[in-house]
Each structure stands twice: as structure tokens, then as C-alpha cells.
Motif scaffolding. Structure first.
Motif, PDB file in Angstrom:
ATOM      1  N   ALA A  95       0.814  -1.213   0.000  1.00  0.00           N
ATOM      2  CA  ALA A  95       0.000   0.000   0.000  1.00  0.00           C
ATOM      3  C   ALA A  95       0.846   1.261   0.000  1.00  0.00           C
ATOM      4  O   ALA A  95       0.346   2.340  -0.339  1.00  0.00           O
ATOM      5  CB  ALA A  95      -0.926   0.001   1.217  1.00  0.00           C
ATOM      6  N   ALA A  96       2.125   1.168   0.374  1.00  0.00           N
ATOM      7  CA  ALA A  96       2.974   2.357   0.352  1.00  0.00           C
ATOM      8  C   ALA A  96       3.244   2.840  -1.061  1.00  0.00           C
ATOM      9  O   ALA A  96       3.456   4.034  -1.288  1.00  0.00           O
ATOM     10  CB  ALA A  96       4.293   2.058   1.065  1.00  0.00           C
ATOM     11  N   SER A  97       3.241   1.914  -2.043  1.00  0.00           N
ATOM     12  CA  SER A  97       3.477   2.305  -3.436  1.00  0.00           C
ATOM     13  C   SER A  97       2.220   2.224  -4.290  1.00  0.00           C
ATOM     14  O   SER A  97       2.247   2.596  -5.457  1.00  0.00           O
ATOM     15  CB  SER A  97       4.568   1.413  -4.049  1.00  0.00           C
ATOM     16  N   ASN A  98       1.139   1.724  -3.728  1.00  0.00           N
ATOM     17  CA  ASN A  98      -0.140   1.667  -4.450  1.00  0.00           C
ATOM     18  C   ASN A  98      -1.208   2.332  -3.579  1.00  0.00           C
ATOM     19  O   ASN A  98      -2.059   1.667  -2.981  1.00  0.00           O
ATOM     20  CB  ASN A  98      -0.528   0.217  -4.763  1.00  0.00           C
ATOM     21  N   THR A  99      -1.128   3.641  -3.469  1.00  0.00           N
ATOM     22  CA  THR A  99      -1.951   4.378  -2.513  1.00  0.00           C
ATOM     23  C   THR A  99      -3.233   4.943  -3.100  1.00  0.00           C
ATOM     24  O   THR A  99      -4.123   5.341  -2.354  1.00  0.00           O
ATOM     25  CB  THR A  99      -1.139   5.551  -1.931  1.00  0.00           C
ATOM     26  N   GLU A 127       1.172  -2.505   5.043  1.00  0.00           N
ATOM     27  CA  GLU A 127       1.189  -1.060   5.359  1.00  0.00           C
ATOM     28  C   GLU A 127      -0.082  -0.392   4.844  1.00  0.00           C
ATOM     29  O   GLU A 127      -0.052   0.611   4.135  1.00  0.00           O
ATOM     30  CB  GLU A 127       2.444  -0.394   4.764  1.00  0.00           C
ATOM     31  N   HIS A 129      -2.177   1.435   6.162  1.00  0.00           N
ATOM     32  CA  HIS A 129      -2.475   2.799   6.600  1.00  0.00           C
ATOM     33  C   HIS A 129      -1.984   3.850   5.599  1.00  0.00           C
ATOM     34  O   HIS A 129      -2.343   5.019   5.705  1.00  0.00           O
ATOM     35  CB  HIS A 129      -1.819   3.072   7.963  1.00  0.00           C
ATOM     36  N   MET A 130      -1.181   3.436   4.600  1.00  0.00           N
ATOM     37  CA  MET A 130      -0.671   4.385   3.603  1.00  0.00           C
ATOM     38  C   MET A 130      -1.694   4.674   2.504  1.00  0.00           C
ATOM     39  O   MET A 130      -1.468   5.562   1.677  1.00  0.00           O
ATOM     40  CB  MET A 130       0.607   3.834   2.973  1.00  0.00           C
ATOM     41  N   LEU A 131      -2.805   3.949   2.454  1.00  0.00           N
ATOM     42  CA  LEU A 131      -3.810   4.224   1.432  1.00  0.00           C
ATOM     43  C   LEU A 131      -4.414   5.615   1.639  1.00  0.00           C
ATOM     44  O   LEU A 131      -4.533   6.100   2.770  1.00  0.00           O
ATOM     45  CB  LEU A 131      -4.922   3.182   1.484  1.00  0.00           C
ATOM     46  N   SER A 132      -4.810   6.218   0.556  1.00  0.00           N
ATOM     47  CA  SER A 132      -5.428   7.538   0.633  1.00  0.00           C
ATOM     48  C   SER A 132      -6.865   7.426   1.143  1.00  0.00           C
ATOM     49  O   SER A 132      -7.450   6.336   1.198  1.00  0.00           O
ATOM     50  CB  SER A 132      -5.414   8.208  -0.736  1.00  0.00           C
ATOM     51  N   THR A 156      -0.355  -3.520   9.297  1.00  0.00           N
ATOM     52  CA  THR A 156       0.068  -2.131   9.455  1.00  0.00           C
ATOM     53  C   THR A 156       0.855  -1.977  10.747  1.00  0.00           C
ATOM     54  O   THR A 156       0.640  -2.715  11.720  1.00  0.00           O
ATOM     55  CB  THR A 156      -1.137  -1.174   9.483  1.00  0.00           C
TER      56      THR A 156
END
Length: 665
Positions: A95-99, A127, A129-132, A156
């Protein structure tokens, strides 16, 4: 074949191989065995505690070709492909690179299709929690009601950033940090399997440096193996980590216990040659102090000494000193970033331990070079400052507290709600002027006869004359003062004249040594100028006593909203304003009676009635006085020539409710 790091090579492949996290393993195992598997799981915890590992094992348990169970076989094609990271129905998303919302929309569209090989299509979102915010909103519906063949595994390190709507749709498991013993045991097992010799102290240092993360510990183990080039020795690992030798910590403790500043600075200079992390040195010192304190207060709790003679230090340093040093070490480590240099901050932390000691610590010698002398001298200076001016110096053999003690007669109880504070009686009765009347003999009515022209340690006493009564100025001279009242009064520029003591301007209980009190009044009477009987005479007397009482909370509200009716034979009858009946509780009435016990000599029996108040309550009086001040302030402001000119010529407008009296807080 390329080298595979220990963290990946020794990653657990089944639940039984996991280190710690028994609470998570038990819940997931029971769910798999009973078939009650939720569609969304959330794994939270710090880095390196097994979130992704547990998610992969769970996916393998779901899709094992031998059936869903808590113990996957590990031999079928599905299990082997999941271990190798190439299983088509296990989709790991970072999720850090696919937010963005487009990435989540792709997941939602693909979730509608059946799995290609296994029984379930598993989405592992790391991770999360990195999603928008938009991505979370797009995922909510599918996360709540996914197709039957889809399972969501979310991981997360920061669950606080997840929306509550996401948390409510998942089963949440919080993975704990691993303790040093668990990490140390896993490292010992891996080193034995790898055929690498290692000291127990070296493994203990690596486990402590891992800080609860097994992956961090295995990464440090890889680094130590490469650094040592062979067997892992204690000193080699210490040099790699930059940690301090425990013998150096013992040297610091020796210098502090002996109060030797030169030895302390010499030890710090030796430490500086190793270029240590000064924060780690303070941490090691705090750990040593903790073990010493445990040995002192809980002797039965045995701990590892790690190169420090804990028993010896427990006998040399008093427990309260250990507590002070520990707190200084913790605060010094926190303040290292604010110091001009890390070494300067470290030295100041240890010099602070050297300088500040409890005064009763007579068994510890003063620090060399006068460090301890300055501390004791400052303490003596504070004591001497509190002694009376001109007092002779006490002999050296006398304790400091005895040297500063001043004999004083006990103060009698206050004769009224607002006592007239007087200087304490002199130690020598011959020094007492003839006009100083003890408070226990008779109440004194006072009135200032001249303004105060300079600072003084006591309020100017006042004496009665033919003028009307004026309220006295309450203050109290220092208890330890032996100067006569006349000396303070003359220094303040006050004219004092002998006078016959007169009654106080406010009613108060009779003093303990006075003549027997007059019988209680049986009905409200006209309030005299002063009264000495323990009776509340009238409504005005009641309001003054309530104002003087130190009440707070519901008891204060009860007293402020009650009106006086009578005080006869120890029974105080009050009337409570309508609408305030909720204030009439047993606790509030008891608190009010206790507050009145001092002025009245005994707690009265209070009877609170409901009805129209026959007199003004304190609350009503305060409201009336506040309204009067507000009206006067508005009138003064509106009659000001400048304000009138601004209103009449410039069209200014006064904002309603913007005028306040100047004395209002």
C-alpha cells in the motif's frame, strides 16, 4: 547459489514455528479448525514481529490442497508456491506504493473473479495505513461484503491512521513485541543450526539491541557474523554495536559512590577513546542502577549482574541516592540532543549526580575538588538565611535544624472567621511590650491609624478610637520571628498607642481561657456592633460567616443559595432558594456544618427548608453587587466626553455587552 539472509531463510512456515504471538496463533488456529473464518483480518504491531509471516501462513492454511486446517502440510504445490512467493491466488499489495483509488479499484474488479487454483483468493495488503482517504472509501463496501471466495489480510505498523469504518469491518490482532529471552533463544537455535560458535554475552547484546523485533535481531546477527569472520565473541559484538563495556559502567559507579570527580572525568576520557554512543552509556548506567535498586528493595529477585557487583553497590549507595541517579540518567539521555555536544551532555549528567546528594547522606565523602563542598555549603546557606537576623552562630556539633529552631509559644485558636494575624510571642517574656495582648486573653479590635510607608513583615496593627469601625487587615508575621510587634510597627511607620482591648467587629466564638460564654439567643435579635457568643445573630452575620468559610463544590453552592432563618440551641435553620433543591444532600450539609464548627465552637445541627427566602442569599448579593458595578461602569463609559464625541460626531456604536468594570477579572 546466492546467499539468503537469515531473516528470510529462517522465516517460519507454520504456526508451530512462530516465536511468541501465542494469542494470535490460538485464535487463528481455532477459527481454521472450526471453519469460522472471518473475511477480513487486521494484523498490527511494530516492525519485525511477524505480521506478514502470519498472513502468509494463514493463506497457506486456507489453500492447502489437503484441506483447510491450522497445520498446512507444506508439501503440496500450493504450500510450496506460497512459500516461494509465486502463488497466483495470493496477491500481496504494497500500500505504500499503491496508494491511489485506481489501485484499489483494480483490486475490487479482480475480486469478483473466482480463484485460479486454490479455494480462496487472498489479498494481503501491507502497510495498509498508507492508502489515501479516497482509496479507503472505495474499499469499504467490498471489505464489508466481499465475495465468498475472497479473504482480506491487512497489516500495518500504525493502526491509529486507519479510519474507524475500516477497523469496524476487520478482526484486529495486535502482535506484541518480543522480549529479549525469546529473541535470544531463537538466535541460539539458528547459530547452532548454522554451526557458528558464539558467547552467551554476545547473543545477549544482540537480543537487547533488537529492541523487540526478531527481524532486526536476525539482521544484526548477519552483520555480527560478517564482522567477526568466525566465532561471535563478547568484545567483538560490543565493538560492532558501539556499546559500552560493563566494566566501564562499574568504574563510573565507583567514582560516583566515592564522590571522586577526578576519577569520574578520567573514566569518561577513557570511554571517549572508544567513540561510544553517549546515550547508550547513560542507558547502560540506568540499567545498572535499576539492578542495584532491585537488589536493595527486593533482595529475593535475582537478576543477571553482567559484570557489575550489584551486592557491593547495594551496600555502598543508599536507595534514595540510587533513585536520584537513575532519574538524572534518564533525563540526561533525553536532553542529549539539546546539549552543545553529546559528550558535554553526558558529562553534565554525571556531574549532576556528583553535585546533588541528600543532606543526610553523611556516609558518602564529598567529591574531590570541592564539588561536594559546594553542595553542602549551598544547603547551609539556605538554612542560615531562614534564621533570625543577628542570631549567634550555632556550635558545629549542633545539628543545623537545632541551630535554626526558635522557641515559640503555641498559637491559640483563631477567635473569629477572619483572624487578626499578629506576630508570634517573643521567646523572652521581658521583651514583650506592655501593649502586646495575647490573642488568648481577649479579642482585639484593630483599626489602622497611619498609612504603611514601607515593606513590613506584618500588617499594621490598629487600635480602637472614637471613629466608626473599619475592617481589619488580616496578615500574619513569620512564625519564627522573635521581634516584638512594636519593632515591626515602628519600622513600617505606624503609630501605636496602648488601648484597652475591645470586642471584635465580627461575631466569633469565645476564646478558650475567657470567661464562660453567655447563654445562646433564642430568637434573631438586632445585630450589635460585635458579639463574642457562638451564635449566628442575623442574616447579615450569616452572609459574613459564609463568605469567610473555606468551602468549595456543592457545599459552597448550598451555603451561597440559602437564607438565614434562626440559630437557636445549636440548631441552624436555613431556607433554600426554589430550584436549588438538588444541592440539599447529606454530604453538602455535613461539609457546611464542619466548616461552621470552628467559628461556632461545635458543628451545628443544620435544618434546610425549601421555600421563599426571607432574606438575601449570598448568591443574590453577589449578583446584585455585580449588576451594580456593571451599571456604574456603563454609565461612566457612556458619559465619558470622548465616547460621547465619537457617538455624536462620528456615528460610533457601542457593542452591546462589551463594557466591563475595570476590577472584573
Amino acid at each position: 547459489m546466492s546467499y539468503l539472509v537469515l531473516a528470510r531463510k529462517w522465516r517460519p512456515k507454520r504456526f508451530s514455528e512462530l516465536v511468541g504471538q501465542e494469542h494470535v496463533v490460538r485464535a487463528l488456529g481455532n477459527a481454521l479448525d472450526t471453519g469460522r473464518v472471518h473475511h477480513a483480518f487486521l494484523f498490527t504491531g511494530t516492525r519485525g514481529v511477524g505480521k506478514t509471516t502470519i498472513a502468509r501462513i494463514f493463506a497457506k492454511s486456507l489453500n492447502c490442497e489437503k484441506g483447510t486446517s491450522a497445520e498446512p502440510c507444506g508439501q503440496c504445490a500450493a504450500c510450496m508456491d506460497i512459500d516461494a512467493g509465486r502463488y497466483i491466488d495470493l496477491l500481496e499489495i504494497d500500500a505504500a506504493s499503491n496508494t491511489g483509488v485506481d489501485d484499489v479499484r483494480e483490486v475490487i474488479e479482480n475480486a469478483q473473479y473466482m480463484p485460479s487454483r486454490g479455494q480462496y483468493k487472498v489479498y494481503l495488503i501491507d502497510e495498509v495505513h498508507m492508502l489515501s482517504k479516497a482509496a479507503f472509501n472505495a474499499l469499504l463496501k467490498t471489505l464489508e461484503e466481499p465475495p465468498g471466495h475472497v479473504k482480506f489480510l491487512l497489516a500495518t505498523t500504525d493502526p491509529q491512521k486507519l479510519p474507524v469504518t475500516v477497523l469496524s469491518r476487520c478482526l484486529q490482532f495486535n502482535l506484541k513485541r518480543l522480549d529479549e529471552g525469546q529473541i535470544e533463544g531463537q538466535m541460539t537455535k539458528i547459530l547452532a543450526a548454522e554451526g557458528i560458535e558464539a558467547d552467551a554475552g554476545a547473543i545477549r547484546q544482540l537480543a537487547r539491541a533488537a529492541d523487540g523485533s526478531l527481524r532486526d535481531g536476525l539482521s544484526l546477527l548477519d552483520q555480527a557474523i560478517a564482522y567477526a569472520g568466525g566465532a561471535l565473541r563478547d568484545d567483538v559484538v560490543r565493538a560492532m554495536l558501539g556499546s559500552v563495556d560493563r566494566t566501564q559502567v562499574a568504574a563510573l559507579l565507583d567514582a560516583l559512590a566515592d564522590g571522586n570527580g577526578e576519577t569520574l572525568l578520567g573514566t569518561i576520557e577513557t570511554l571517549a577513546g572508544f567513540a561510544p554512543d553517549w546515550g547508550n552509556v547513560l542507558e547502560a548506567l540506568a540499567e545498572a542502577l535499576h539492578r542495584i535498586q532491585v537488589r536493595q528493595l527486593v533482595p529475593g529477585a535475582r537478576r543477571e549482574d553482567e559484570g557489575i557487583d550489584v551486592d557491593a553497590y547495594a551496600g555502598r549507595v543508599r536507595p534514595e541516592v540510587v533513585q536520584i541517579w537513575y532519574q538524572m540518567a534518564i533525563n540526561g539521555r533525553r536532553d542529549l540532543d539539546l546539549a552543545p555536544a553529546p559528550r558535554v551532555g553526558f558529562e553534565m549528567s554525571l556531574l549532576r549526580m556528583l553535585a546533588f546528594r541528600p543532606e543526610a547522606d553523611a556516609g558518602v565523602p564529598p567529591p574531590a575538588g570541592g564539588a561536594g563542598t559546594g553542595a553542602s555549603a549551598s544547603g547551609g546557606g539556605q538554612r542560615s538565611a531562614s534564621a533570625p537576623a543577628g542570631a549567634a552562630a550555632a556550635p558545629a556539633a549542633v545539628a543545623p535544624e537545632a541551630a535554626t529552631a526558635v522557641p515559640a509559644a503555641p498559637e491559640p485558636p483563631a477567635p473569629r472567621a477572619e483572624p487578626v494575624r499578629q506576630a508570634a510571642p517573643a521567646a523572652d517574656p521581658s521583651d514583650t511590650p506592655p501593649w502586646d495582648v495575647p490573642a488568648a486573653a481577649a479579642p482585639v479590635r484593630q483599626q489602622p491609624t497611619a498609612p504603611v510607608r514601607g515593606p513590613s513583615t506584618m500588617a499594621p496593627p490598629s487600635w480602637p478610637d472614637d471613629r466608626d469601625e473599619a475592617p481589619s487587615m488580616p496578615s500574619r508575621a513569620p512564625t519564627g520571628s522573635t521581634r516584638p510587634a512594636a519593632a515591626d510597627a515602628l519600622e513600617a511607620g505606624i503609630v501605636m498607642k496602648p488601648a484597652t482591648p475591645a470586642p471584635m467587629p465580627q461575631p466569633a466564638p469565645a476564646p478558650a481561657v475567657a470567661a464562660p460564654a453567655a447563654p445562646l439567643a433564642t430568637a434573631p435579635v438586632a445585630r450589635p456592633a460585635s458579639t463574642g457568643g457562638p451564635v449566628i445573630a442575623d442574616a447579615e452575620d450569616w452572609l459574613e460567616r459564609v463568605t469567610a468559610c473555606e468551602l468549595s463544590g456543592p457545599a459552597r453552592q448550598l451555603a451561597s443559595n440559602t437564607a438565614f432563618v434562626s440559630h437557636v440551641d445549636g440548631v441552624l435553620t436555613l431556607v433554600l432558594d426554589p430550584g436549588f433543591e438538588y444541592l440539599r444532600s447529606e454530604r453538602s450539609v455535613a461539609a457546611l456544618a464542619e466548616a461552621l464548627a470552628g467559628p461556632l465552637g461545635a458543628p451545628p445541627k443544620i435544618v434546610v427548608q425549601a421555600g421563599a427566602a426571607p432574606a438575601e442569599t449570598l448568591h443574590q448579593r453577589l449578583d446584585r453587587e455585580r449588576d451594580s458595578r456593571q451599571a456604574a461602569a456603563e454609565e461612566t463609559f457612556l458619559n465619558d466626553p470622548t465616547v460621547r464625541r465619537l457617538v455624536e460626531k462620528h456615528g460610533a456604536r457601542v457593542v452591546p455587552d462589551s463594557i466591563r468594570p475595570v476590577d472584573e477579572n
